[in-house]
Design an enzyme around this catalytic site. Structure first.
Site, short mmCIF file in Angstrom:
data_model
loop_
_atom_site.label_atom_id
_atom_site.label_comp_id
_atom_site.label_asym_id
_atom_site.label_seq_id
_atom_site.Cartn_x
_atom_site.Cartn_y
_atom_site.Cartn_z
CD GLU A 196 -2.77 1.30 2.46
OE1 GLU A 196 -2.68 0.42 3.34
OE2 GLU A 196 -3.63 2.19 2.44
CG ASN A 200 -4.90 4.90 1.06
OD1 ASN A 200 -5.75 4.20 1.60
ND2 ASN A 200 -3.60 4.72 1.27
CD GLU A 252 -5.93 0.20 0.59
OE1 GLU A 252 -6.03 1.04 1.51
OE2 GLU A 252 -5.16 -0.76 0.61
CG ASP A 298 -8.40 1.50 3.77
OD1 ASP A 298 -8.07 0.60 4.56
OD2 ASP A 298 -7.68 2.48 3.50
CD GLU A 301 -6.18 -1.43 7.21
OE1 GLU A 301 -5.53 -0.67 6.49
OE2 GLU A 301 -7.19 -1.07 7.82
P1 C2E Z 1 -4.98 3.27 5.97
O1 C2E Z 1 -5.20 3.48 4.52
O2 C2E Z 1 -5.93 2.39 6.69
O3 C2E Z 1 -3.49 2.77 6.11
C1 C2E Z 1 -3.04 1.88 7.09
C2 C2E Z 1 -2.43 2.62 8.26
O4 C2E Z 1 -2.15 1.68 9.29
C3 C2E Z 1 -1.08 3.28 7.93
O5 C2E Z 1 -0.97 4.45 8.72
C4 C2E Z 1 -0.09 2.22 8.43
O6 C2E Z 1 1.18 2.76 8.73
C5 C2E Z 1 -0.80 1.74 9.67
N1 C2E Z 1 -0.37 0.40 10.07
C6 C2E Z 1 -0.12 -0.67 9.29
N2 C2E Z 1 0.21 -1.75 10.01
C7 C2E Z 1 0.18 -1.36 11.31
C8 C2E Z 1 0.43 -2.05 12.56
O7 C2E Z 1 0.76 -3.23 12.63
N3 C2E Z 1 0.28 -1.30 13.70
C9 C2E Z 1 -0.07 0.01 13.67
N4 C2E Z 1 -0.18 0.65 14.84
N5 C2E Z 1 -0.33 0.68 12.52
C10 C2E Z 1 -0.20 0.00 11.35
P2 C2E Z 1 -0.51 5.85 8.13
O8 C2E Z 1 0.53 5.66 7.07
O9 C2E Z 1 -0.22 6.74 9.28
O10 C2E Z 1 -1.82 6.36 7.39
C11 C2E Z 1 -2.98 6.66 8.11
C12 C2E Z 1 -4.13 6.89 7.19
O11 C2E Z 1 -3.94 8.07 6.40
C13 C2E Z 1 -4.33 5.78 6.16
O12 C2E Z 1 -5.01 4.69 6.74
C14 C2E Z 1 -5.17 6.49 5.12
O13 C2E Z 1 -6.52 6.57 5.50
C15 C2E Z 1 -4.58 7.87 5.16
N6 C2E Z 1 -3.60 8.00 4.07
C16 C2E Z 1 -2.29 7.65 4.04
N7 C2E Z 1 -1.74 7.96 2.83
C17 C2E Z 1 -2.73 8.50 2.08
C18 C2E Z 1 -2.80 9.03 0.75
O14 C2E Z 1 -1.84 9.04 -0.03
N8 C2E Z 1 -4.02 9.52 0.36
C19 C2E Z 1 -5.13 9.51 1.18
N9 C2E Z 1 -6.27 10.01 0.71
N10 C2E Z 1 -5.09 9.02 2.42
C20 C2E Z 1 -3.90 8.52 2.87
MG MG Z 2 -5.58 2.35 2.96
MG MG Z 3 -7.14 1.01 6.58
#
Ligand code: C2E
Ligand code: MG
Ligand code: MG
Length: 305
Positions: free
Chosen positions: A84, A143, A175, A205, A262
């Site tokens: 992702e 995403n 997603e 998602d 996830e």
């Molecule tokens: P998401 O799409 O549900 O992405 C998964 C989030 O869970 C990511 O956080 C990832 O680092 C985190 N994660 C994965 N495995 C684990 C784990 O084992 N433990 C924990 N504690 N966390 C885990 P991240 O990178 O901080 O992103 C947060 C949210 O921000 C994403 O949730 C998504 O909704 C949004 N996001 C991130 N990048 C983009 C993007 O390019 N565009 C858009 N529109 N939203 C984004």
């Molecule tokens: Mg996602």
């Molecule tokens: Mg997610």
């Protein structure tokens, strides 16, 4: 009327007037309390909001916005089945700013579309470059924000991107967060249909965070479900949350919907999930999100299978 109280002996400054005018906006939309009093926290939020937007624009034009890739694995074999793309803002001191701190302001202002298109294009370029060099690639999940769906034709944009970089659509997975499925259901139905026509698959998602019910899954046209991190079982838990997950998995199975879990962080969680029939996961136990360069090393080494 908006009120910023000052002491009678104080002079009216430009700052005081600005705060009164800011407070006046709230009075205009509050029909019960027509006289609004200045609230420092509300003002701070507003300032932070504008600061985020200004600095984001600057960061984007200075190459400080990028994406990390987090592998998704088959828990049976350890094989990397995809990754992702997760955006990252590299701060002046090279620390990373988490998307959770800036995406809400970008969504509120509509600028999330600028960010998303930038990330999608970055990924498309990365895939093309790997293919050109004859190197291994896996599908990358992109995403899509709720705001993107309302503000542009996401399917058309994805189609154009795939054409521009001559990519098979199977390499780009889309997603869409669960709350968009319930809030914007008509627009999302149309989008998933359009994406399918163009050969893209769609992932729901954060499943479980919105108001969706398991029954709703019957009616949505989605290819894969990503079960939200808050549902990852707690170590040693044999109780209710474990039952909820296992019934979700059963339900998804009966609908022939693959599920990615996830937030799998421990071996114990992974074992529990596998016993319940889960197969795919994305979590810190396997890999954390990483720069594309590091992900390339993983793919090139091929130690995952
Ligand atoms: P998401 O799409 O549900 O992405 C998964 C989030 O869970 C990511 O956080 C990832 O680092 C985190 N994660 C994965 N495995 C684990 C784990 O084992 N433990 C924990 N504690 N966390 C885990 P991240 O990178 O901080 O992103 C947060 C949210 O921000 C994403 O949730 C998504 O909704 C949004 N996001 C991130 N990048 C983009 C993007 O390019 N565009 C858009 N529109 N939203 C984004
Ligand atoms: Mg996602
Ligand atoms: Mg997610």
């Amino acid at each position: 009327m908006g009120v910023f109280p000052i002491d009678p002996s104080e002079e009216i400054t430009i700052d005081a007037q600005a705060k009164a005018m800011f407070t006046n906006r709230r009075a205009k939309s509050d029909f019960k309390e027509r006289i609004a009093i200045f609230r420092p926290d509300e003002y701070e939020r507003e300032i932070a909001f504008h600061r985020t937007l200004t600095e984001f624009q600057y960061a984007l034009s200075n190459g400080r916005i990028t994406y990390y890739l987090q592998p998704q694995v088959d828990m049976e074999t350890g094989e990397i089945i995809g990754a992702e793309a997760l955006t990252r803002w590299i701060d002046k001191d090279d620390s990373l700013i988490s998307p959770a701190t800036f995406i809400p302001a970008l969504e509120e202002s509509g600028f999330v579309m600028t960010l998303d298109k930038y990330v999608w294009q970055g990924v498309a370029m990365w895939l093309r470059e790997r293919i050109d060099r004859g190197l291994r690639v896996v599908p990358i999940s992109l995403n899509v924000s709720r705001v993107d769906i309302l503000a542009c034709d996401v399917a058309e944009h994805m189609g154009a991107l795939a054409a521009q970089y001559n990519l098979p659509p199977e390499l780009m997975r889309i997603e869409i967060t669960e709350t968009a499925y319930t809030g914007e259901s008509e627009a999302v139905d149309k989008l998933t249909a359009d994406l399918h026509t163009r050969g893209f698959s769609t992932y729901m998602d954060d499943f479980g965070t919105g108001q969706s019910t398991l029954a709703m899954l019957k009616n949505v046209n989605v290819d894969v479900i990503k079960l939200d991190r808050t549902f990852a079982p707690v170590d040693g838990d044999q109780g209710r949350s474990a039952h909820i997950i296992s019934s979700m998995l059963e339900m998804a199975q009966s609908l022939h919907l693959p599920v990615v879990i996830e937030g799998v962080e421990t071996n114990e969680q992974a074992n529990m999930l596998r016993n319940m029939g889960a197969r795919y996961a994305q979590g810190f136990l396997y890999y954390r999100p990483m720069p594309a360069k590091d992900f390339e090393v993983l793919l090139d080494d091929g130690n995952d299978n």
